[in-house]
Scaffold this active site. Structure first.
Site, PDB file in Angstrom:
ATOM      1  CE1 TYR A 126      -4.299   1.268   0.051  1.00 33.06           C
ATOM      2  CE2 TYR A 126      -3.429   2.811   1.667  1.00 33.06           C
ATOM      3  CZ  TYR A 126      -4.422   2.426   0.787  1.00 33.06           C
ATOM      4  OH  TYR A 126      -5.539   3.211   0.640  1.00 33.06           O
ATOM      5  CB  SER A 128       4.291   4.973  -4.794  1.00 30.14           C
ATOM      6  OG  SER A 128       4.066   5.781  -5.919  1.00 30.14           O
ATOM      7  CB  SER A 154       0.932   1.088   4.372  1.00 27.85           C
ATOM      8  OG  SER A 154       1.715  -0.057   4.333  1.00 27.85           O
ATOM      9  CG  HIS A 209       9.235  -2.709 -12.876  1.00 30.85           C
ATOM     10  ND1 HIS A 209       9.588  -2.552 -14.201  1.00 30.85           N
ATOM     11  CD2 HIS A 209      10.398  -2.626 -12.170  1.00 30.85           C
ATOM     12  CE1 HIS A 209      10.897  -2.371 -14.280  1.00 30.85           C
ATOM     13  NE2 HIS A 209      11.409  -2.420 -13.059  1.00 30.85           N
ATOM     14  N   GLY A 235       2.543   6.820  -8.323  1.00 33.63           N
ATOM     15  CA  GLY A 235       1.239   6.400  -7.828  1.00 33.63           C
ATOM     16  C   GLY A 235       0.289   7.535  -7.480  1.00 33.63           C
ATOM     17  CD  GLU A 328      20.336  30.742 -16.591  1.00 35.64           C
ATOM     18  OE1 GLU A 328      20.064  29.997 -17.556  1.00 35.64           O
ATOM     19  OE2 GLU A 328      19.798  31.850 -16.411  1.00 35.64           O
ATOM     20  CB  SER A 353      15.824  33.293 -27.801  1.00 40.31           C
ATOM     21  OG  SER A 353      17.015  32.635 -27.385  1.00 40.31           O
TER      22      SER A 353
HETATM   23  P1  NAD Z   1       6.467   1.577  -2.412  1.00 40.57           P
HETATM   24  O1  NAD Z   1       7.849   1.474  -1.887  1.00 40.57           O
HETATM   25  O2  NAD Z   1       5.886   2.931  -2.560  1.00 40.57           O
HETATM   26  O3  NAD Z   1       5.428   0.765  -1.524  1.00 40.57           O
HETATM   27  C1  NAD Z   1       5.723  -0.445  -0.938  1.00 40.57           C
HETATM   28  C2  NAD Z   1       4.563  -0.968  -0.100  1.00 40.57           C
HETATM   29  O4  NAD Z   1       4.824  -2.318   0.163  1.00 40.57           O
HETATM   30  C3  NAD Z   1       4.405  -0.279   1.228  1.00 40.57           C
HETATM   31  O5  NAD Z   1       3.034  -0.267   1.553  1.00 40.57           O
HETATM   32  C4  NAD Z   1       5.130  -1.206   2.183  1.00 40.57           C
HETATM   33  O6  NAD Z   1       4.630  -1.124   3.456  1.00 40.57           O
HETATM   34  C5  NAD Z   1       4.801  -2.531   1.572  1.00 40.57           C
HETATM   35  N1  NAD Z   1       5.817  -3.556   1.859  1.00 40.57           N
HETATM   36  C6  NAD Z   1       7.155  -3.437   1.804  1.00 40.57           C
HETATM   37  N2  NAD Z   1       7.725  -4.599   2.122  1.00 40.57           N
HETATM   38  C7  NAD Z   1       6.721  -5.465   2.371  1.00 40.57           C
HETATM   39  C8  NAD Z   1       6.653  -6.814   2.768  1.00 40.57           C
HETATM   40  N3  NAD Z   1       7.788  -7.513   2.983  1.00 40.57           N
HETATM   41  N4  NAD Z   1       5.434  -7.381   2.916  1.00 40.57           N
HETATM   42  C9  NAD Z   1       4.308  -6.693   2.709  1.00 40.57           C
HETATM   43  N5  NAD Z   1       4.305  -5.401   2.337  1.00 40.57           N
HETATM   44  C10 NAD Z   1       5.489  -4.805   2.194  1.00 40.57           C
HETATM   45  O7  NAD Z   1       6.429   0.757  -3.799  1.00 40.57           O
HETATM   46  P2  NAD Z   1       5.971   1.299  -5.214  1.00 40.57           P
HETATM   47  O8  NAD Z   1       6.886   2.400  -5.651  1.00 40.57           O
HETATM   48  O9  NAD Z   1       4.507   1.524  -5.208  1.00 40.57           O
HETATM   49  O10 NAD Z   1       6.330   0.059  -6.153  1.00 40.57           O
HETATM   50  C11 NAD Z   1       5.485  -1.075  -6.265  1.00 40.57           C
HETATM   51  C12 NAD Z   1       5.643  -1.676  -7.646  1.00 40.57           C
HETATM   52  O11 NAD Z   1       5.178  -0.735  -8.626  1.00 40.57           O
HETATM   53  C13 NAD Z   1       7.088  -1.982  -8.036  1.00 40.57           C
HETATM   54  O12 NAD Z   1       7.088  -3.139  -8.821  1.00 40.57           O
HETATM   55  C14 NAD Z   1       7.488  -0.777  -8.874  1.00 40.57           C
HETATM   56  O13 NAD Z   1       8.528  -1.059  -9.798  1.00 40.57           O
HETATM   57  C15 NAD Z   1       6.181  -0.525  -9.596  1.00 40.57           C
HETATM   58  N6  NAD Z   1       6.021   0.838 -10.129  1.00 40.57           N
HETATM   59  C16 NAD Z   1       6.205   1.900  -9.326  1.00 40.57           C
HETATM   60  C17 NAD Z   1       6.010   3.169  -9.829  1.00 40.57           C
HETATM   61  C18 NAD Z   1       6.145   4.381  -8.950  1.00 40.57           C
HETATM   62  O14 NAD Z   1       6.061   5.484  -9.460  1.00 40.57           O
HETATM   63  N7  NAD Z   1       6.311   4.275  -7.648  1.00 40.57           N
HETATM   64  C19 NAD Z   1       5.648   3.354 -11.165  1.00 40.57           C
HETATM   65  C20 NAD Z   1       5.420   2.239 -11.961  1.00 40.57           C
HETATM   66  C21 NAD Z   1       5.613   0.980 -11.434  1.00 40.57           C
END
Ligand code: NAD
Ligand code: MG
Length: 454
Positions: A126, A128, A154, A209, A235, A328, A353
């Protein structure tokens, strides 16, 4: 030279937008020969077409003005004006459409929203992405469970947001579709301990991803569908764009199609989180993973931050003030990127420009020299061979000591100090707003921002 042109403007289906668009034509007093407003085949959009006799320059400026009208999605001319981009079609009628002929783009009309209804979705994580996927799916009428570690930070937030939260293994067990949204290096452990035992024939495993599937960290069992919907945005925008009635673009890929329905099911998910409103591009796990890593390393994150810092250091080493160097080399970047985002490099060059444009066209290649390009190819080779993935996974498993040290060093760079000071003086920035509310003496570190992954 005056030629017959048809201008086509795709806009949201409301009279206010239509009247704004007509106002533009009326103010120019152009002889409009034919005029139609029609549906586009996409709910919520109209297409206005008008035939006029006019010259290149007028068409170019009209198209630009149309694109600035609130509610207008796209303005094109036929034959194309200098700024026109190819017409964006509907995947069912013209696969591939606007981009290269091999890229297929799906929109909401190509997806089957009903597939959201009779399935339970477990969103694991839960952060991003997780908070956005879970709430958007729920608001789209799907049954959503959030899977988290009990006691994690979270958990409370997900409950406050009105979601049903369970330990990861329970959520995975109860769900038909399991979307893994924990950080990439943590996914394998979460998968092996809590998700794999819950997988069985007919279930769907999803990712945002391709990292873990592509590099073989997670090996899915037969009988399950494995797919990806990867929003091309942080997110918080996945959520806020959805709430605003729009969406961010996403990629769709299928790794394993056991049911024969992996694609329509993944596309329904894209509709559920709002991405199909913006367009969902078909790709593969390999292509998404490799281009995503390359983009963030060479251009979007690594390349841009190193370029900014190198420019800043060059100016300050030569004795110019850090404040000037900051403006800049960093501050103005946003203004340039906004123009590029709106109309590509050509549109940006049109707005700067002639002096800036001449400097751009004659000097850019000296910055991105053959040696830099060679290094880019080496970055790509490390990504494709799995060397980068191996390094990053090993670093994470070791508790990420080098990562922590690099983060610390990056925070200490002088550009960060001067930036904080300058932003506090700009009333429209978050830091500026906070500085205004506080007495001058109370200094606070910048807030933890959401990591805006590229
Ligand atoms: P994040 O770091 O924002 O969130 C991680 C979440 O997972 C948190 O709620 C955390 O509490 C939970 N968590 C962490 N370890 C855990 C565990 N061992 N067990 C249960 N929950 C756990 O992650 P994110 O950036 O949302 O990334 C998630 C996926 O989305 C990844 O595969 C990332 O590559 C992909 N992704 C992210 C973005 C981005 O902008 N953040 C964009 C596109 C794709
Ligand atoms: Mg990316």
């Amino acid at each position: 030279m005056t030629v017959a042109r048809t201008l086509t403007v795709v806009m949201s289906s409301d009279l206010l937008t239509l009247s704004r668009a007509c106002g533009l034509l009326r103010r120019r007093n152009l002889p409009v020969r034919e005029f139609t407003v029609d549906s586009t085949g996409q709910p919520g959009f109209w297409q206005m077409s008008c035939a006029i006799d006019t010259d290149d320059a007028t068409v170019e400026s009209l198209l630009r003005q149309f694109q600035n009208v609130v509610g207008v999605r796209k303005a094109t001319s036929s034959p194309p004006g200098p700024l026109s981009v190819p017409e964006r079609g509907n995947a069912t009628s013209s696969p591939g459409d606007a981009m290269s002929s091999s890229v297929r783009v799906y929109y909401e009309a190509d997806t089957d929203r009903a597939r959201l209804r009779d399935r339970v979705f477990a969103i694991i994580g839960y952060g991003s992405q997780g908070h956005a996927h879970a709430q958007n799916l729920r608001d789209s009428g799907a049954r959503v469970l959030v899977g988290l570690r009990p006691g994690g930070a979270s958990w409370k937030q997900a409950v406050v947001d009105g979601l049903e939260v369970r330990p990861v293994a329970d959520a995975a067990q109860a769900a038909d579709v399991i979307m893994i949204l924990v950080p990439d290096p943590a996914q394998r452990a979460v998968y092996e301990t809590a998700v794999a035992p819950a997988l069985g024939v007919g279930k769907t495993l999803m990712f945002a991803h391709g990292f873990n599937i592509h590099f073989g960290e997670i090996v899915s069992p037969q009988g399950v569908d494995v797919s990806m919907i990867a929003p091309k945005s942080p997110g918080h925008l996945v959520r806020s764009e959805y709430q605003a009635g729009r969406g961010v673009p996403a990629l769709v890929a299928i790794h394993q199609d056991a049911s024969g329905n992996a694609l329509p099911n993944a596309l329904a998910y894209a509709t559920g989180i709002g991405c199909a409103r913006a367009g969902v591009l078909a790709t593969t796990f390999a292509e998404e993973t490799e281009t995503d890593l390359f983009g963030e390393q060479a251009v979007l994150c690594g390349g841009v931050t190193a370029l900014i810092q190198a420019g800043f250091e060059t100016l300050t080493d030569a004795g110019y003030s850090p404040e000037m160097a900051y403006f800049e080399c960093l501050h103005e970047l946003k203004l340039i990127v906004d123009l590029i985002y709106r109309g590509g490099l050509g549109f940006m060059r049109h707005s700067i420009s002639d002096t800036a444009e001449y400097g751009d066209l004659t000097r850019g290649d000296r910055v991105i020299s053959p040696a830099v390009r060679e290094e880019m190819r080496r970055l790509l080779a490390d990504i494709r061979s799995g060397a980068f993935a191996k390094e990053w996974i090993a670093e994470s498993r070791a508790g990420a000591p080098r990562f922590a040290e690099l983060r610390r060093k990056a925070r200490e760079h002088p550009i960060e100090q001067v930036g904080a000071r300058l932003r506090a003086m700009m009333p429209w920035t978050e830091e500026g707003k906070r500085a205004k509310q506080k007495p001058a003496s109370s200094k606070q570190p910048p807030p933890e921002r959401e990591p805006a992954r590229a």
